[in-house]
Design an enzyme around this catalytic site. Sequence first.
Site, PDB file in Angstrom:
ATOM      1  N   TRP A  63     -41.816  -1.455 -35.947  1.00 29.71           N
ATOM      2  CA  TRP A  63     -41.347  -2.151 -34.747  1.00 29.71           C
ATOM      3  C   TRP A  63     -39.920  -2.613 -34.941  1.00 29.71           C
ATOM      4  O   TRP A  63     -39.397  -2.613 -36.058  1.00 29.71           O
ATOM      5  CB  TRP A  63     -42.270  -3.281 -34.321  1.00 29.71           C
ATOM      6  CG  TRP A  63     -42.594  -4.340 -35.369  1.00 29.71           C
ATOM      7  CD1 TRP A  63     -42.456  -4.256 -36.726  1.00 29.71           C
ATOM      8  CD2 TRP A  63     -43.119  -5.641 -35.111  1.00 29.71           C
ATOM      9  NE1 TRP A  63     -42.854  -5.408 -37.338  1.00 29.71           N
ATOM     10  CE2 TRP A  63     -43.281  -6.290 -36.361  1.00 29.71           C
ATOM     11  CE3 TRP A  63     -43.489  -6.332 -33.971  1.00 29.71           C
ATOM     12  CZ2 TRP A  63     -43.778  -7.587 -36.495  1.00 29.71           C
ATOM     13  CZ3 TRP A  63     -43.997  -7.616 -34.107  1.00 29.71           C
ATOM     14  CH2 TRP A  63     -44.142  -8.236 -35.353  1.00 29.71           C
ATOM     15  N   ASN A  64     -39.274  -2.966 -33.804  1.00 33.07           N
ATOM     16  CA  ASN A  64     -37.850  -3.289 -33.824  1.00 33.07           C
ATOM     17  C   ASN A  64     -37.567  -4.574 -33.055  1.00 33.07           C
ATOM     18  O   ASN A  64     -38.312  -4.943 -32.137  1.00 33.07           O
ATOM     19  CB  ASN A  64     -37.027  -2.175 -33.158  1.00 33.07           C
ATOM     20  CG  ASN A  64     -37.212  -0.828 -33.805  1.00 33.07           C
ATOM     21  OD1 ASN A  64     -37.052  -0.693 -35.008  1.00 33.07           O
ATOM     22  ND2 ASN A  64     -37.559   0.179 -33.008  1.00 33.07           N
ATOM     23  N   HIS A  71     -28.363  -5.454 -17.669  1.00 35.83           N
ATOM     24  CA  HIS A  71     -27.883  -4.384 -16.799  1.00 35.83           C
ATOM     25  C   HIS A  71     -27.342  -3.232 -17.650  1.00 35.83           C
ATOM     26  O   HIS A  71     -26.174  -2.843 -17.554  1.00 35.83           O
ATOM     27  CB  HIS A  71     -26.834  -4.935 -15.830  1.00 35.83           C
ATOM     28  CG  HIS A  71     -27.366  -6.067 -15.014  1.00 35.83           C
ATOM     29  ND1 HIS A  71     -27.932  -5.896 -13.766  1.00 35.83           N
ATOM     30  CD2 HIS A  71     -27.483  -7.393 -15.295  1.00 35.83           C
ATOM     31  CE1 HIS A  71     -28.346  -7.064 -13.308  1.00 35.83           C
ATOM     32  NE2 HIS A  71     -28.091  -7.991 -14.212  1.00 35.83           N
ATOM     33  N   HIS A  75     -31.272   0.594 -14.765  1.00 37.65           N
ATOM     34  CA  HIS A  75     -31.651  -0.810 -14.640  1.00 37.65           C
ATOM     35  C   HIS A  75     -31.786  -1.242 -13.185  1.00 37.65           C
ATOM     36  O   HIS A  75     -31.304  -0.581 -12.270  1.00 37.65           O
ATOM     37  CB  HIS A  75     -30.656  -1.715 -15.374  1.00 37.65           C
ATOM     38  CG  HIS A  75     -29.274  -1.708 -14.800  1.00 37.65           C
ATOM     39  ND1 HIS A  75     -28.313  -0.804 -15.188  1.00 37.65           N
ATOM     40  CD2 HIS A  75     -28.675  -2.494 -13.854  1.00 37.65           C
ATOM     41  CE1 HIS A  75     -27.192  -1.039 -14.530  1.00 37.65           C
ATOM     42  NE2 HIS A  75     -27.387  -2.049 -13.704  1.00 37.65           N
ATOM     43  N   ASP A  77     -31.227  -4.337 -10.424  1.00 42.70           N
ATOM     44  CA  ASP A  77     -30.444  -5.525 -10.085  1.00 42.70           C
ATOM     45  C   ASP A  77     -31.239  -6.390  -9.115  1.00 42.70           C
ATOM     46  O   ASP A  77     -31.631  -5.934  -8.039  1.00 42.70           O
ATOM     47  CB  ASP A  77     -29.131  -5.134  -9.395  1.00 42.70           C
ATOM     48  CG  ASP A  77     -28.154  -4.408 -10.293  1.00 42.70           C
ATOM     49  OD1 ASP A  77     -28.340  -4.436 -11.522  1.00 42.70           O
ATOM     50  OD2 ASP A  77     -27.195  -3.823  -9.753  1.00 42.70           O
ATOM     51  N   HIS A  81     -28.437 -11.716  -9.306  1.00 46.67           N
ATOM     52  CA  HIS A  81     -27.350 -11.098 -10.072  1.00 46.67           C
ATOM     53  C   HIS A  81     -25.989 -11.424  -9.461  1.00 46.67           C
ATOM     54  O   HIS A  81     -24.987 -11.454 -10.178  1.00 46.67           O
ATOM     55  CB  HIS A  81     -27.574  -9.584 -10.110  1.00 46.67           C
ATOM     56  CG  HIS A  81     -26.530  -8.793 -10.833  1.00 46.67           C
ATOM     57  ND1 HIS A  81     -25.987  -9.193 -12.028  1.00 46.67           N
ATOM     58  CD2 HIS A  81     -25.925  -7.606 -10.513  1.00 46.67           C
ATOM     59  CE1 HIS A  81     -25.099  -8.287 -12.429  1.00 46.67           C
ATOM     60  NE2 HIS A  81     -25.038  -7.334 -11.523  1.00 46.67           N
ATOM     61  N   HIS A 209     -22.626  -4.940  -4.141  1.00 47.63           N
ATOM     62  CA  HIS A 209     -23.346  -6.036  -4.779  1.00 47.63           C
ATOM     63  C   HIS A 209     -23.380  -7.256  -3.849  1.00 47.63           C
ATOM     64  O   HIS A 209     -24.435  -7.873  -3.630  1.00 47.63           O
ATOM     65  CB  HIS A 209     -22.684  -6.428  -6.095  1.00 47.63           C
ATOM     66  CG  HIS A 209     -23.017  -5.547  -7.252  1.00 47.63           C
ATOM     67  ND1 HIS A 209     -22.429  -4.322  -7.443  1.00 47.63           N
ATOM     68  CD2 HIS A 209     -23.870  -5.725  -8.297  1.00 47.63           C
ATOM     69  CE1 HIS A 209     -22.895  -3.770  -8.559  1.00 47.63           C
ATOM     70  NE2 HIS A 209     -23.782  -4.599  -9.088  1.00 47.63           N
TER      71      HIS A 209
END
Length: 259
Positions: A63-64, A71, A75, A77, A81, A209
Amino acid sequence: MASQSLSMLLTELAGGRVRIVDLTVPLAPDTPIIHLPPQFAQSHPLTVEVISKFDAQGPGWYWNNLEVGEHTGTHFDAPIHWATGKDLPNNTTDTIAPEKFVGPACVIDVSGEVAKNPDFLLTPERILAWEKDHGKIPRQSWVLLRTGWSERRGDAYLNDSPDGPHSPGFHKSASEFLARDRDVLGVGVETVGTDAGQAAKFDPPFPNHSTMHGAGKFGLASLCNLDQLPPIGAIVIAAPLKIVNGSGSPCRALALVPN
């Protein structure tokens, strides 16, 4: 009746009459991320730290630890945001109703125009021309802008230059038309963000946006395989991680497509 519909969907998937198209780019430390003008804080690329990998730190498991900007890569938004959406109700990744992560897809192919002009902006006139061929965009749809941009690799993807990046996007009037007149769920793009590369210089800056998130709409960025979707008829499923107060999240965006 509902159970019959779900059973029918499973049958269609198993029989190959509906297929799943992955709209998600691989997420890695070298995945391109957006570069804002230098006076602003910047997002970090993905970093991966191995916790254990069948070794003394964990002999039976791998695992990490991850560090990643919300973003990054393909991804989602959320309205919070952007400043225009910061005071809306249910505007974060943990409070958006989950049914809003699923919707019909309307794919507008402007790859020919973008091949001639990397700064191409979608306009309401271009949307209306698309509707003449495919019908009015339904409410609560994902409008996906197919530009061919996801085929670019390396520096050509961000397409930076001394005067900033050059990539396609939405004219402010198109974003307003989609958000207000068509009441879409949101928009999706193949580029690193849902605004055009030169949008920092627009009035207002980053108008997609500003308009979309101010209207409570969503964005999907860094999509791929839009060439495998029909103009209408596909269903998009794009769910962010349920981050408390999250402004967005890497996501696995999928499309159900009639075969």
